[in-house]
Design an enzyme around this catalytic site. Structure first.
Site, short mmCIF file in Angstrom:
data_model
loop_
_atom_site.label_atom_id
_atom_site.label_comp_id
_atom_site.label_asym_id
_atom_site.label_seq_id
_atom_site.Cartn_x
_atom_site.Cartn_y
_atom_site.Cartn_z
N ASP A 2 -19.41 21.87 14.13
CA ASP A 2 -19.31 22.96 15.09
C ASP A 2 -18.11 22.80 16.02
O ASP A 2 -17.70 21.68 16.32
CB ASP A 2 -20.60 23.00 15.93
N HIS A 19 -10.97 26.59 11.67
CA HIS A 19 -11.65 26.21 10.43
C HIS A 19 -10.68 25.45 9.52
O HIS A 19 -11.04 24.47 8.87
CB HIS A 19 -12.16 27.46 9.70
N LEU A 113 -19.88 7.56 -2.98
CA LEU A 113 -20.49 8.41 -1.95
C LEU A 113 -21.01 9.72 -2.56
O LEU A 113 -20.34 10.33 -3.38
CB LEU A 113 -19.40 8.75 -0.91
C1 IPE Z 1 -17.61 25.92 12.63
O1 IPE Z 1 -17.49 26.17 13.96
C2 IPE Z 1 -18.86 26.46 11.97
C3 IPE Z 1 -18.62 27.08 10.64
C4 IPE Z 1 -17.80 26.59 9.77
C5 IPE Z 1 -19.32 28.32 10.28
P1 IPE Z 1 -17.73 27.54 14.72
O2 IPE Z 1 -17.05 28.64 14.00
O3 IPE Z 1 -19.19 27.73 14.93
O4 IPE Z 1 -17.01 27.27 16.10
P2 IPE Z 1 -17.43 27.75 17.55
O5 IPE Z 1 -18.87 27.41 17.76
O6 IPE Z 1 -17.19 29.23 17.59
O7 IPE Z 1 -16.53 26.98 18.46
MG MG Z 2 -20.49 27.41 16.47
#
Ligand code: IPE
Ligand code: MG
Length: 222
Positions: A2, A19, A113
């Site tokens: 996250d 991402h 792994l």
């Molecule tokens: C990555 O972070 C989660 C996913 C890959 C879907 P977020 O996209 O939830 O980032 P925030 O919470 O908006 O910062």
């Molecule tokens: Mg998020």
């Protein structure tokens, strides 16, 4: 994993760049796990609930997944990693689904792994599907209701055969499970870090493991 969106926002970048940067954290953390002798690493990459995000973001995330599988499968296979996936994989766009199936097949015999990707994954749905399956077997007389136990349930989850996680790492300071492995996490140690996922690197993973090593797990005993 996250915090990708916030990481990008803090820099005035589009969310997708967060991402994108998060993919580098994946590479580092996978390597750090291999070095530390971790046997299973599950990455919550995309939840069932994430389909609710704007179409462009979903498309961008699926594009990243496609690229990851296209560019990294051979490397993963060479490193002895066994790839697995949990979730409603049939929901994924066809190119992702196809690349994923190939990657799973190519790495199935690897004994290093085990890297589990949670994709279109929701824990309640996983449990509901397991219940349906067990109920059908009960109706067919293949299973006696009074013989259903923890193991029966575990054997009907996507994670069949995978040990319950020892450690859950939660990035970006969020204090919730967000429909992740609810059954499997019953006795898992939780580590919460304020770091956003794109900032969470090998040294952070090592810190989390060190912290885990100081825990006294009692499983309800004393
Ligand atoms: C990555 O972070 C989660 C996913 C890959 C879907 P977020 O996209 O939830 O980032 P925030 O919470 O908006 O910062
Ligand atoms: Mg998020």
């Amino acid at each position: 994993m996250d915090g990708n969106g916030r990481w990008a926002q803090q820099r005035g970048l589009p969310r997708l760049m967060g991402h994108h940067e998060g993919a580098n954290s994946i590479r580092e953390c996978v390597e750090a796990c291999q070095q530390a002798g971790v046997q299973y690493l599950t990455l919550y990459a995309f939840s069932l609930e994430n389909w609710k995000r704007p179409r462009t973001e979903v498309k961008g995330l699926m594009g990243l997944l496609e690229r990851f599988l296209r560019e990294r499968t051979d490397e993963i296979a060479q490193k002895g990693i066994c790839l697995r996936a949990i979730g409603r994989l049939q929901d994924l766009p066809e190119p992702c689904h196809k690349l994923l199936s190939e990657a799973l097949r190519k790495t199935a015999e690897n004994r290093g792994l085990t890297l589990i990707l949670a994709l279109s994954y929701g824990s309640r749905t996983e449990i509901v599907d397991a219940i349906k399956n067990i109920a059908e077997q009960a109706i067919d007389g293949k299973i006696q209701p009074d013989q259903i136990n923890d193991q029966t349930v575990a054997d009907h989850l996507y994670t069949k055969g995978v040990p319950d996680p020892d450690l859950l790492i939660r990035t970006s300071g969020e204090m919730r499970l967000s429909n992740f492995l609810l059954w499997q996490l019953s006795y898992t140690e939780i580590y919460v870090t304020q770091k956003l996922w794109p900032d969470f690197r090998a040294a952070d993973l090592q810190r989390a493991l060190q912290d885990y090593n100081t825990r006294h797990r009692r499983y309800g005993g004393i």
